[in-house]
Design a protein around this motif. Structure first.
Motif, PDB file in Angstrom:
ATOM      1  N   SER A  13       0.803  -1.229   0.000  1.00 58.85           N
ATOM      2  CA  SER A  13       0.000   0.000   0.000  1.00 58.85           C
ATOM      3  C   SER A  13       0.832   1.273   0.000  1.00 58.85           C
ATOM      4  O   SER A  13       0.396   2.295  -0.499  1.00 58.85           O
ATOM      5  CB  SER A  13      -0.913   0.005   1.224  1.00 58.85           C
ATOM      6  OG  SER A  13      -0.134  -0.118   2.411  1.00 58.85           O
ATOM      7  N   ARG A  14       2.012   1.216   0.595  1.00 58.63           N
ATOM      8  CA  ARG A  14       2.820   2.454   0.659  1.00 58.63           C
ATOM      9  C   ARG A  14       4.298   2.102   0.727  1.00 58.63           C
ATOM     10  O   ARG A  14       4.671   0.920   0.799  1.00 58.63           O
ATOM     11  CB  ARG A  14       2.399   3.331   1.843  1.00 58.63           C
ATOM     12  CG  ARG A  14       2.524   2.684   3.187  1.00 58.63           C
ATOM     13  CD  ARG A  14       1.930   3.579   4.274  1.00 58.63           C
ATOM     14  NE  ARG A  14       1.920   2.901   5.557  1.00 58.63           N
ATOM     15  CZ  ARG A  14       2.935   2.902   6.420  1.00 58.63           C
ATOM     16  NH1 ARG A  14       4.025   3.590   6.141  1.00 58.63           N
ATOM     17  NH2 ARG A  14       2.856   2.241   7.549  1.00 58.63           N
ATOM     18  N   SER A  37      -3.331  -1.414   8.499  1.00 62.38           N
ATOM     19  CA  SER A  37      -4.444  -0.636   9.054  1.00 62.38           C
ATOM     20  C   SER A  37      -4.793   0.600   8.225  1.00 62.38           C
ATOM     21  O   SER A  37      -5.891   1.134   8.345  1.00 62.38           O
ATOM     22  CB  SER A  37      -4.107  -0.197  10.487  1.00 62.38           C
ATOM     23  OG  SER A  37      -2.889   0.514  10.467  1.00 62.38           O
ATOM     24  N   ILE A 191      16.157   3.348   2.857  1.00 65.05           N
ATOM     25  CA  ILE A 191      15.243   3.905   1.860  1.00 65.05           C
ATOM     26  C   ILE A 191      14.380   4.951   2.564  1.00 65.05           C
ATOM     27  O   ILE A 191      13.603   4.618   3.468  1.00 65.05           O
ATOM     28  CB  ILE A 191      14.338   2.812   1.245  1.00 65.05           C
ATOM     29  CG1 ILE A 191      15.167   1.684   0.597  1.00 65.05           C
ATOM     30  CG2 ILE A 191      13.348   3.416   0.263  1.00 65.05           C
ATOM     31  CD1 ILE A 191      15.932   2.058  -0.642  1.00 65.05           C
ATOM     32  N   GLY A 195       8.316   4.275   5.106  1.00 62.39           N
ATOM     33  CA  GLY A 195       8.117   4.671   6.488  1.00 62.39           C
ATOM     34  C   GLY A 195       8.926   3.896   7.509  1.00 62.39           C
ATOM     35  O   GLY A 195       9.078   4.335   8.649  1.00 62.39           O
TER      36      GLY A 195
HETATM   37  P1  NDP Z   1       6.459   1.366   5.181  1.00 65.94           P
HETATM   38  O1  NDP Z   1       6.334   1.676   6.624  1.00 65.94           O
HETATM   39  O2  NDP Z   1       6.535   2.504   4.211  1.00 65.94           O
HETATM   40  O3  NDP Z   1       5.259   0.413   4.716  1.00 65.94           O
HETATM   41  C1  NDP Z   1       5.051  -0.762   5.439  1.00 65.94           C
HETATM   42  C2  NDP Z   1       3.958  -1.566   4.780  1.00 65.94           C
HETATM   43  O4  NDP Z   1       3.804  -2.767   5.559  1.00 65.94           O
HETATM   44  C3  NDP Z   1       2.614  -0.875   4.796  1.00 65.94           C
HETATM   45  O5  NDP Z   1       1.833  -1.360   3.734  1.00 65.94           O
HETATM   46  C4  NDP Z   1       2.036  -1.328   6.132  1.00 65.94           C
HETATM   47  O6  NDP Z   1       0.609  -1.237   6.200  1.00 65.94           O
HETATM   48  C5  NDP Z   1       2.496  -2.769   6.148  1.00 65.94           C
HETATM   49  N1  NDP Z   1       2.565  -3.312   7.508  1.00 65.94           N
HETATM   50  C6  NDP Z   1       3.065  -2.737   8.618  1.00 65.94           C
HETATM   51  N2  NDP Z   1       2.912  -3.558   9.675  1.00 65.94           N
HETATM   52  C7  NDP Z   1       2.290  -4.670   9.221  1.00 65.94           C
HETATM   53  C8  NDP Z   1       1.828  -5.865   9.812  1.00 65.94           C
HETATM   54  N3  NDP Z   1       1.950  -6.122  11.123  1.00 65.94           N
HETATM   55  N4  NDP Z   1       1.244  -6.793   9.008  1.00 65.94           N
HETATM   56  C9  NDP Z   1       1.095  -6.581   7.698  1.00 65.94           C
HETATM   57  N5  NDP Z   1       1.499  -5.455   7.068  1.00 65.94           N
HETATM   58  C10 NDP Z   1       2.093  -4.523   7.825  1.00 65.94           C
HETATM   59  O7  NDP Z   1       7.746   0.392   5.059  1.00 65.94           O
HETATM   60  P2  NDP Z   1       8.933   0.373   4.009  1.00 65.94           P
HETATM   61  O8  NDP Z   1       8.395   0.520   2.652  1.00 65.94           O
HETATM   62  O9  NDP Z   1       9.997   1.287   4.474  1.00 65.94           O
HETATM   63  O10 NDP Z   1       9.475  -1.127   4.236  1.00 65.94           O
HETATM   64  C11 NDP Z   1       8.979  -2.218   3.494  1.00 65.94           C
HETATM   65  C12 NDP Z   1       9.886  -3.407   3.689  1.00 65.94           C
HETATM   66  O11 NDP Z   1      11.215  -3.070   3.315  1.00 65.94           O
HETATM   67  C13 NDP Z   1       9.965  -3.908   5.140  1.00 65.94           C
HETATM   68  O12 NDP Z   1      10.048  -5.313   5.149  1.00 65.94           O
HETATM   69  C14 NDP Z   1      11.274  -3.304   5.639  1.00 65.94           C
HETATM   70  O13 NDP Z   1      11.845  -4.047   6.662  1.00 65.94           O
HETATM   71  C15 NDP Z   1      12.116  -3.378   4.368  1.00 65.94           C
HETATM   72  N6  NDP Z   1      13.225  -2.450   4.320  1.00 65.94           N
HETATM   73  C16 NDP Z   1      13.012  -1.095   4.462  1.00 65.94           C
HETATM   74  C17 NDP Z   1      14.080  -0.230   4.401  1.00 65.94           C
HETATM   75  C18 NDP Z   1      13.913   1.236   4.556  1.00 65.94           C
HETATM   76  O14 NDP Z   1      14.939   1.914   4.723  1.00 65.94           O
HETATM   77  N7  NDP Z   1      12.731   1.794   4.493  1.00 65.94           N
HETATM   78  C19 NDP Z   1      15.459  -0.726   4.176  1.00 65.94           C
HETATM   79  C20 NDP Z   1      15.547  -2.165   4.008  1.00 65.94           C
HETATM   80  C21 NDP Z   1      14.463  -2.983   4.083  1.00 65.94           C
HETATM   81  P3  NDP Z   1      -0.117   0.069   6.846  1.00 65.94           P
HETATM   82  O15 NDP Z   1       0.112   1.204   5.887  1.00 65.94           O
HETATM   83  O16 NDP Z   1      -1.546  -0.304   6.966  1.00 65.94           O
HETATM   84  O17 NDP Z   1       0.556   0.298   8.174  1.00 65.94           O
END
Ligand code: NDP
Length: 250
Positions: A13-14, A37, A191, A195
């Motif tokens: 989603s984001r 959520s 990244i 978030g």
């Molecule tokens: P965001 O916070 O931007 O987005 C997280 C996404 O995961 C949203 O869709 C959120 O839904 C969903 N989410 C959060 N908690 C849960 C849960 N308990 N069950 C199911 N879905 C959930 O995250 P990023 O885009 O930054 O990160 C995405 C992936 O990349 C993660 O696995 C992270 O560990 C990995 N990553 C991120 C990095 C970074 O610097 N950002 C670097 C390396 C890896 P909702 O919007 O409803 O909360």
């Protein structure tokens, strides 16, 4: 039944997951994405995908709660049939996640369990159940992190789960080869605009200073690589970890 390709993108989603969903849709893939959520953000991503001429559906999913997965996949089955005119998924992108910044001495058991449930147990059992709805010849891409290779203070609990995902992916690739399913890991560095990464001027400057290409990462650095791994050009890539960091801590 259609030959149209369908991807299930968790956390699509984001942030990074949104970019993955859009890049896949730009390559002609229909998208089943999940959110935890924030339904509003998920619906915006669905609208962006339908504006590209592709089908998209957003479903809520909490990957910390593996007891909900059977119900989740009954909803997936309904949507595959009614919206996508198929009964199979072609690509699974295990992306949903959060982060944790806590020293080993401060990490609580509850924080550790949350990291384990969302980044490890959730991915393991969601993949297991997804395989009942998966096309032979499909692709799995797991999102890990640069911190499964290089450590920084405060990342231990998060990083060890991502390290386990790297190991899990090799095992998946080995066991699923008989079905023609490949599995690879994409490991982004910091990244911003996703978030999960804490965004402060100090962290940005630290990341830039440790990155050969001299900037921080953005979601746009990630989605295209995942889409490539789901394309026919990547048909012989299997069991690999591809790091997307601009050259961090080389
Ligand atoms: P965001 O916070 O931007 O987005 C997280 C996404 O995961 C949203 O869709 C959120 O839904 C969903 N989410 C959060 N908690 C849960 C849960 N308990 N069950 C199911 N879905 C959930 O995250 P990023 O885009 O930054 O990160 C995405 C992936 O990349 C993660 O696995 C992270 O560990 C990995 N990553 C991120 C990095 C970074 O610097 N950002 C670097 C390396 C890896 P909702 O919007 O409803 O909360």
């Amino acid at each position: 039944m259609t030959t149209q390709k369908i991807a299930l993108v968790t956390g699509g989603s984001r942030g990074i997951g949104r970019d993955i969903s859009i890049k896949l849709a730009q390559k002609g893939v229909d998208i089943l994405l999940t959110y935890n959520s924030n339904k509003e953000e998920a619906e915006k991503t669905v609208a962006a995908i339908t504006a590209l001429g592709r089908k998209a559906v957003a479903l809520s999913l909490d990957t910390t709660d593996s007891s909900s997965f059977d119900h989740f996949f009954s909803q997936v089955s309904q949507h595959l049939k009614n919206t996508f005119n198929t009964d199979r998924i072609d690509f699974l992108i295990n992306n949903a996640g959060t982060s944790l910044n806590a020293a080993i001495t401060d990490t609580t058991e509850a924080q550790f369990d949350e990291m384990m449930n969302i980044h490890l147990k959730g991915v393991y059992f969601l993949t297991q159940k997804a395989l009942n709805h998966f096309h032979d010849g499909g692709r799995i891409v797991n999102i890990s992190s640069a911190v499964s290779r290089v450590s920084f203070p405060g990342v231990s609990a998060y990083a060890m789960m991502k390290g386990a995902i790297d190991v899990y992916t090799r095992a998946l690739a080995l066991e699923l080869g008989v079905r023609g399913i490949s599995a690879n890991v994409v490991a982004p560095g910091a990244i911003f605009g996703g978030g999960a990464m804490e965004d402060t001027p100090e962290i940005r400057s630290f990341v830039m200073g440790n990155t050969a290409l001299g900037r921080v990462g953005i979601p746009d650095d990630v989605g295209g690589v995942v889409a490539f791994l789901c394309s026919s050009d990547a048909q012989w890539i299997n069991g690999q970890r591809i790091e997307l960091t601009g050259g961090m801590n080389l």
